[in-house]
Structures are given as structure tokens and as C-alpha cells.
Design an enzyme around this catalytic site. Structure first.
Site, short mmCIF file in Angstrom:
data_model
loop_
_atom_site.label_atom_id
_atom_site.label_comp_id
_atom_site.label_asym_id
_atom_site.label_seq_id
_atom_site.Cartn_x
_atom_site.Cartn_y
_atom_site.Cartn_z
N ASP A 1 4.82 -14.63 -15.65
CA ASP A 1 5.51 -12.65 -14.92
C ASP A 1 6.42 -12.87 -15.21
OD1 ASP A 1 4.72 -10.47 -14.45
OD2 ASP A 1 4.99 -10.42 -12.64
N SER B 1 8.17 -14.30 -7.11
CA SER B 1 6.88 -14.22 -6.50
C SER B 1 6.78 -15.78 -5.62
CB SER B 1 6.21 -15.11 -7.57
OG SER B 1 4.60 -15.37 -7.29
N HIS C 1 5.93 -10.58 -6.28
CA HIS C 1 4.43 -10.61 -5.58
C HIS C 1 3.73 -10.35 -4.55
CE1 HIS C 1 4.00 -12.72 -10.25
NE2 HIS C 1 4.14 -11.25 -9.62
#
Length: 351
Positions: free
Chosen positions: A293, A173, A200
Site C-alpha cells: 500500500d 504501517s 494503518h
């Protein structure tokens, strides 16, 4: 939510302020006319989110992002006149820790409402990432296999196990593009494992990420397509705002569920689908990123005998996702991107 605006154009600052102030929970705490001023203001009064322009005098948005994420880290959304025209600069900023990018809304035009809503939608999503709730975590925890089709028989699973290639699954991310390039750059053409990446990034920028990675590494990189299979020696990147997952027949699919999970595409969704369906043990890597996540998915893979790796704290732009994995004891190893690259390179002779 405390928001700062960094832009050298007064008309852009006015437009951004007007859009932000339509939401009562958002407060503009300061503005800056260039990156250098933003670095100084952020050190004095750190906001939750900065709306950062790219092209400015004195110091541009890329360098400002680098310095802020090093000294006073916070959420940064690139807001520039045309993201399509500045894709390479957007990815530079993302390498240093920017979370996403959106075009600057232009008021008093035919599409003013649409551009304003696009900005507010980005801010609302990033707000969930910056300040995750227990609801967000429960959505991740509740995820299970999204594919309700017939499960393979024992004979079919045996056949799938014999044909499934070795696999490396990577989630990343904030600051992920740079870490990905470092990790994948040492892998040679013809590498015998399939590689899947869930970063992401908004679908608008997935093609740009693929193009950028193709310039940084030796292996071919392309966007993952529904219905295809993972291939040895190829890097497939999740490329939609829906979640990438592996079906029971080991082909790829996309799902909207969990629909209100803020991490899109989700690393947890992909990792957990591998834990449910992939028929041989592989290697999973969780890189730098804000939030949690991927941590639970990495734990599920470790529980099934996978070799799991989390990026080390000192090498992360944001030590969020890897930290959550370490706290869950989901990582067999905790390594820098360079060390991860060396480890993956060594897998060729072990498989």
C-alpha cells in the site's frame, strides 16, 4: 494459515484456540506461556500470525514483539483482556511491529459470539495483509478519484493553487508510530507546511495514536475530519476505517471504496487523490509497513513532480511498502527516519 497463541492464562488459550479452530483454514501450530518462550518457539517454527498477550511473566508481549520482529519477523496481533485499559502498551507493541489489537474473547458470556467474531474479523483482515493476492493489487490499481462532483474550472484551479498550503503527506504501517514520531519530532511549532498522515490503524485506536503523537512531537496533532482543509503547522491523522481522500475543492472526505481493499485507511487512496486534485507540488513519504500500500500512489505523485521519499531497508521494522515503492522507481530518495526528519526540516527555508 499457521497461527500461534502466546498467553499465560490457560482459560484464555482455550478460548482463543476454540475460536481459531472454527475456521478450517486456520491451524494452531504452537502455544507459549510467556514472551521468552514465544521468542524461542518462533525461531524454531515461525507462524504466519501470533496472537500475542501483553501482560505476562518472564517477558511481556511488548518485549516479545520487539525481539520476534528483529529475529523472526511475522504477523503479530495483540490480543489482551482490555485494549482500552492498555492503550499505551498497545502502541509500544505497534512501534515494534504489531499489526493491530483486539480484546481477548470470553466464552460462555452474553457477548461471546460478538467478541469471537471481532477476533476472526481481525485475523481475516491480517491474513490479506500477510498473504496479499493479485486481486488485492488490482483493487489498488483500479482506484481513481472517488469524488464525482463538478471539477473546478481553470480559474478556480488557479485560485486553489494560490491558496493551497505546502503539504507533506506520509503513509505508514507496521512499526509506523515510532517512525512517525522520529520523522515529525524535529519539526518546529509554526512549521509552514500542512502534514497529513495515513497510518494503518483501526479506528478504535486512532484517538490513541493522536494522543501518543501529541506527547512525542512539537506540532499539534488531531484526527482529520470530513469537510475540513489541511492547515499549515498542523498534523492531521486519518482516523476512520474508511479511506481518507482529498476532494477537487481540496477539502477532506472519507470513502469506503475500494470496499474490500484490506489496507484501511489506505495510503494509495490518499496519495492518488492528491495526485488527482492537489494544485501544487508537495512532498510525500512512505514509511515502514507490510504489503504494497502506498507504492503506486507514491509513483503517481512522483510522476506529477512531487518530491517522494521511501524509508531505507535497514531502518524499517518491515521493508514491504517502501520496498514496493523502490521497485516501482517511485522514490526520489531512500532515507532513514532521522534523515527524513532532517530533509523535512530543511523544507521550511526552501518554500
Amino acid at each position: 494459515m499457521k497461527i500461534a497463541i502466546v498467553n499465560d492464562l490457560a482459560i484464555a488459550v482455550t478460548a482463543l484456540r476454540k475460536v481459531v479452530q472454527t475456521v478450517p483454514e486456520y491451524q494452531v501450530v504452537w502455544t507459549a506461556k510467556d514472551g521468552a518462550e514465544a521468542v524461542a518457539r518462533c525461531a524454531e517454527n515461525r507462524p504466519d500470525l501470533i496472537l500475542m498477550d501483553l501482560l505476562m511473566p518472564v517477558m511481556d508481549g511488548v518485549e516479545a514483539t520487539r525481539q520476534i520482529m528483529k529475529a523472526s519477523p511475522c504477523g503479530i496481533l495483540v490480543v489482551t483482556s482490555s485494549t482500552d485499559k492498555h492503550v499505551s502498551r498497545v502502541y509500544e507493541a505497534m512501534c515494534y511491529g504489531a499489526l493491530d489489537a483486539v480484546d481477548t474473547p470470553v466464552l460462555h458470556t452474553s457477548d461471546a459470539a460478538q467478541s469471537a467474531q471481532a477476533l476472526l474479523t481481525k485475523i481475516a483482515t491480517l491474513r490479506k495483509l500477510i498473504k496479499p493476492t493479485s486481486l488485492t493489487r488490482s483493487k489498488s490499481s483500479a482506484f481513481s478519484s472517488t469524488d464525482s462532483s463538478r471539477k473546478p474550472s481553470s480559474l478556480e484551479r488557479s485560485t486553489l493553487s494560490s491558496t493551497a498550503p505546502p503539504i507533506i503527506a506520509i503513509g505508514s504501517s507496521t512499526g509506523g508510530p515510532k517512525a512517525l514520531a522520529t520523522v515529525l519530532s524535529k519539526l518546529p511549532i509554526g512549521f509552514n507546511a500542512a502534514i497529513a498522515v495515513v497510518q494503518h490503524v483501526d479506528a478504535q485506536f486512532s484517538a490513541g495514536l493522536v494522543s501518543w503523537l501529541n506527547q512525542q512531537i512539537n506540532l499539534p496533532v488531531r484526527v482529520a475530519r470530513a469537510g475540513e482543509s489541511l492547515e499549515p503547522g498542523t498534523v492531521l491523522v486519518a482516523g476512520t476505517n474508511d479511506h481518507l481522500y482529498v476532494k477537487p475543492d481540496l477539502t477532506l472526505g472519507h470513502t469506503r471504496d475500494p470496499i474490500d481493499y484490506p489496507y484501511r485507511p489506505s495510503v494509495d487512496v490518499f496519495f492518488k487523490s492528491l495526485a488527482d486534485h492537489w494544485t501544487r507540488r508537495g512532498t510525500a513519504v512512505l514509511l515502514t509497513g507490510m504489503g504494497r500500500d502506498g507504492a503506486e500512489g507514491l509513483q503517481a505523485l512522483r510522476d506529477r513532480g512531487w518530491h517522494t521519499i521511501a524509508q531505507s531497508k535497514e531502518s524499517c521494522v518491515v521493508y514491504g511498502m517502501p520496498k514496493a515503492a523502490v521497485e516501482l522507481n517511485a522514490a526520489v530518495e531512500v532515507l532513514s527516519p532521522d534523515a527524513i526528519a532532517t530533509t523535512l526540516q530543511g523544507l521550511k527555508s526552501k518554500r
